[in-house]
Scaffold this active site. Structure first.
Site, short mmCIF file in Angstrom:
data_model
loop_
_atom_site.label_atom_id
_atom_site.label_comp_id
_atom_site.label_asym_id
_atom_site.label_seq_id
_atom_site.Cartn_x
_atom_site.Cartn_y
_atom_site.Cartn_z
N SER A 1 8.39 -8.78 5.29
CA SER A 1 9.37 -8.95 6.55
C SER A 1 9.10 -10.03 7.13
O SER A 1 7.67 -11.00 6.69
CB SER A 1 8.59 -7.92 8.01
OG SER A 1 7.76 -7.68 7.72
N GLU B 1 1.60 -1.22 0.05
CA GLU B 1 0.16 -0.08 -0.43
C GLU B 1 0.66 1.40 0.31
O GLU B 1 0.39 2.34 -0.56
CB GLU B 1 -0.63 0.43 1.44
CG GLU B 1 -0.58 0.13 3.05
CD GLU B 1 -0.11 -1.45 2.95
OE1 GLU B 1 0.38 -2.36 1.92
OE2 GLU B 1 -0.31 -1.98 4.04
N CYS C 1 16.53 -6.75 0.09
CA CYS C 1 16.12 -7.40 0.77
C CYS C 1 17.67 -8.54 0.75
O CYS C 1 18.28 -8.85 1.22
CB CYS C 1 15.00 -9.02 0.60
SG CYS C 1 14.92 -9.45 -1.37
P1 NAD Z 1 5.71 -5.95 4.95
O1 NAD Z 1 6.18 -7.67 5.23
O2 NAD Z 1 5.72 -4.95 6.19
O3 NAD Z 1 4.77 -5.75 3.91
C1 NAD Z 1 5.22 -7.01 2.85
C2 NAD Z 1 3.55 -7.40 2.42
O4 NAD Z 1 2.32 -7.57 4.00
C3 NAD Z 1 2.58 -6.41 1.82
O5 NAD Z 1 2.15 -6.06 0.86
C4 NAD Z 1 1.35 -5.75 3.25
O6 NAD Z 1 0.50 -4.69 3.10
C5 NAD Z 1 1.58 -7.31 4.31
N1 NAD Z 1 0.99 -6.82 5.48
C6 NAD Z 1 1.39 -6.05 6.19
N2 NAD Z 1 0.95 -5.98 7.51
C7 NAD Z 1 0.58 -7.21 7.51
C8 NAD Z 1 -0.12 -7.88 8.13
N3 NAD Z 1 -0.47 -7.37 9.39
N4 NAD Z 1 -0.91 -9.47 8.11
C9 NAD Z 1 -0.55 -9.90 6.72
N5 NAD Z 1 0.05 -8.67 5.89
C10 NAD Z 1 -0.13 -7.99 6.41
O7 NAD Z 1 7.22 -6.00 4.14
P2 NAD Z 1 7.90 -4.48 3.37
O8 NAD Z 1 8.02 -3.18 4.52
O9 NAD Z 1 6.99 -3.95 2.62
O10 NAD Z 1 8.94 -4.68 2.85
C11 NAD Z 1 9.96 -4.95 3.60
C12 NAD Z 1 10.71 -6.49 3.92
O11 NAD Z 1 10.21 -7.35 3.15
C13 NAD Z 1 11.74 -6.50 4.30
O12 NAD Z 1 11.76 -7.40 5.41
C14 NAD Z 1 12.74 -7.27 3.28
O13 NAD Z 1 13.86 -8.13 3.73
C15 NAD Z 1 11.36 -8.30 2.90
N6 NAD Z 1 12.02 -8.26 1.52
C16 NAD Z 1 11.94 -9.74 1.38
C17 NAD Z 1 12.52 -10.49 0.19
C18 NAD Z 1 12.97 -11.75 -0.37
O14 NAD Z 1 13.56 -12.43 -1.16
N7 NAD Z 1 13.48 -12.46 1.02
C19 NAD Z 1 12.39 -9.21 -0.48
C20 NAD Z 1 11.95 -8.23 -1.25
C21 NAD Z 1 11.52 -7.77 0.82
#
Ligand code: NAD
Length: 497
Positions: free
Chosen positions: A227, A177, A282
């Site tokens: 995350s 979002e 990441c």
């Molecule tokens: P995030 O976990 O906050 O959000 C990821 C997705 O989950 C979003 O679409 C969000 O709307 C949704 N989300 C958020 N809170 C939620 C909840 N309580 N319940 C259900 N869905 C929820 O992550 P972010 O801040 O957008 O991205 C950064 C993170 O992503 C970092 O930890 C990074 O390491 C990780 N990441 C990992 C990879 C990989 O390949 N392992 C790649 C890119 C990013």
């Protein structure tokens, strides 16, 4: 006037209930540029229903027709990727060349998916038994959900949807979002490429939208990236609901520099991998493990290079852009405060940055911290910002132990001129993606992307043949065409004769 960013169903924007919205900001100015719809349960069900309705026809569409559309999508993306890069920069903040790089890496997966006819070929055995043939086929799993993070609003969805669609599935993409506009641009491109209604859909929103994707029985598989705590939640909830789930989590990526390494190459690599995309990758290197007497000279070389970087508006030629939100910038900055208070040495202090950009932007300059220890929060936590911490150790064994003890296992790298040491490292390290004198070892589209331990929950990695396996189900067929010699009753277990 901020624009409204809606859902996408059947190749058209779908406003949904019009209930709640969240603001979108340009991180380089702090200005609100749009508002994104946050789906309620009914909105989510409507988007999922479109994907479910389109599945039977898309599943039965010939590979020739599917690949024609994929090739067209690839051509349009290639022609117009500059537009997408600008959208990414305006909502994420990364500099335009970096945004273009992200689109190109996503495009590579589209190109891989164009070869789907070959990738879906099964095996065939003639005369497995007398007059009996055996063969295997792979079929699409159904409507699938893709839930993506803010840091790669185009590339991460493209790790999944080209293969999912090529294999005959329909898709609901739930983007972050924080930067949702790229998803709608991609949806329009699919429409222009001739994708039938309902095959690619976008659901905007937060936890409500995610939970409906996890629970709704029409959705058969979930690819999640984000995350670690949310990845664990998505994996547990999705699998409990009977779905196939691959859930990629957070990271803390270490690079080891051995005393025999080319220190200029290593210093360049540390700066590129630590501060590119403001560390919001990441696969960013966030912990440098300096082995033996290498640390003083290496830190000096990194500091020299770091001080030459410009931080500013990503559209105006800066080396590094802002962080995605004010809250995130403040959180990263607080980690630097905590490291300083715990006794680490702040060698280059990004809190003092003078940005080439609007004062309202979410700025934090590249920060280099030396003498970190493994009990400090700057080492233990995923910071996800432009902060590179240096941990000094005495030996390769100590460095390896440090990495293998870390709960994350996404990416790692070793810098050395010793082939034997590099080979030992690739064999011994408990991490999913390994670079040898390469700092950000993101696998090519035809290999698979994924970490180990708390960086991935599930059995399959993204894209490559594992991606094809994830988005298809295997079926084994045993067939016999009428032959009177095999008639008659026999209640025994089938034996091959
Ligand atoms: P995030 O976990 O906050 O959000 C990821 C997705 O989950 C979003 O679409 C969000 O709307 C949704 N989300 C958020 N809170 C939620 C909840 N309580 N319940 C259900 N869905 C929820 O992550 P972010 O801040 O957008 O991205 C950064 C993170 O992503 C970092 O930890 C990074 O390491 C990780 N990441 C990992 C990879 C990989 O390949 N392992 C790649 C890119 C990013």
């Amino acid at each position: 006037m901020p624009t409204n960013i809606h859902h996408w169903i059947d190749n058209t924007e779908f406003p949904g209930s019009g209930g709640e919205f969240a603001p979108i900001t340009n991180p380089a100015t702090g200005a609100i540029t749009g508002r994104v719809a946050l789906a309620d349960v009914d909105d989510a069900r409507a988007v999922i229903a479109a994907a479910a309705a389109a599945f039977p026809a898309w599943r039965d569409t010939s590979l020739a027709k599917r690949t024609t559309i994929l090739f067209r999508f690839r051509e349009l993306l290639n022609e117009r990727k500059g537009e997408l890069a600008e959208i990414i920069t305006s909502e994420h903040g990364k500099v335009v060349p970096d945004a273009l790089g992200e689109v190109s890496r996503g495009q590579e997966v589209v190109e891989f998916a164009c070869g789907i006819p070959h990738l879906l070929k099964g095996g065939f055995t003639e005369n497995a038994s007398t007059n009996v043939d055996a063969f295997s086929i792979r079929q699409p799993v159904g409507p699938v959900g893709i839930i993506s993070p803010f840091n790669f609003p185009a590339m991460v969805p493209m790790w999944f949807f080209p293969i999912a669609i090529a294999a005959g599935n329909t898709v609901v993409l739930k983007p972050s979002e924080k930067d949702p506009s790229a998803s709608l641009w991609l949806a329009r491109l699919w429409k222009d490429a001739g994708l039938p209604d309902g095959v690619f859909n976008v659901l905007q929103g937060d936890k409500t939208a995610v939970d409906e994707l996890l629970e709704n029985p029409s959705i058969k598989a979930i690819s999640f990236v984000g995350s670690t705590p949310i990845a664990q939640y998505v994996y547990a909830t999705g699998t409990a609901a009977g779905k196939r789930v691959q859930s990629l989590g957070g990271a803390k990526n270490h690079a080891i520099v051995l005393p025999d390494a080319d220190l200029d190459l290593a210093a360049d690599a540390m700066v590129n991998a630590g501060f590119g995309s403001a560390g919001e990758r990441c696969m960013a290197i966030s912990a440098l493990v300096a082995v033996g007497g290498v640390a003083d000279e290496l830190v000096h070389k990194i500091a020299e290079r770091t001080r030459t970087l410009t931080t500013g508006d990503g559209t105006a030629g800066a080396d590094m852009g802002p962080l995605v939100t004010k809250e995130h910038r403040d959180r990263v900055s607080a980690y630097v405060d905590a490291g300083e208070a715990a006794g680490a040495t702040i060698v280059v202090d990004g809190r003092e940055v003078r940005p080439a950009g609007d004062a309202g932007g979410f700025w934090l300059g590249p920060t280099l911290i030396d003498n970190a220890t493994t009990d400090m929060s700057i080492y233990t936590d995923e910071i996800f910002g432009p902060v590179l911490v240096v941990v000094r150790v005495d030996s390769y064994d100590e460095a390896l132990e440090l990495i293998n003890a870390n709960p994350y296992g996404n990416g790692t790298a070793i810098f050395t001129n010793d082939g034997g040491a590099a080979r030992r490292f690739q064999n011994e390290v408990e991490v999913g993606m390994v670079g040898i004198n390469v700092p950000i070892p993101v696998p090519m589209a035809y290999y698979s992307f994924g970490g180990w331990k708390n960086s991935l929950f599930g059995d399959t990695h993204a894209h490559g043949t594992e991606g094809v396996d994830f988005f298809t189900r295997a079926k084994a067929v045993t067939s016999r065409w009428l032959d009177p010699s095999h008639g008659g009753l026999n209640l025994g277990f089938p034996r091959n004769t």
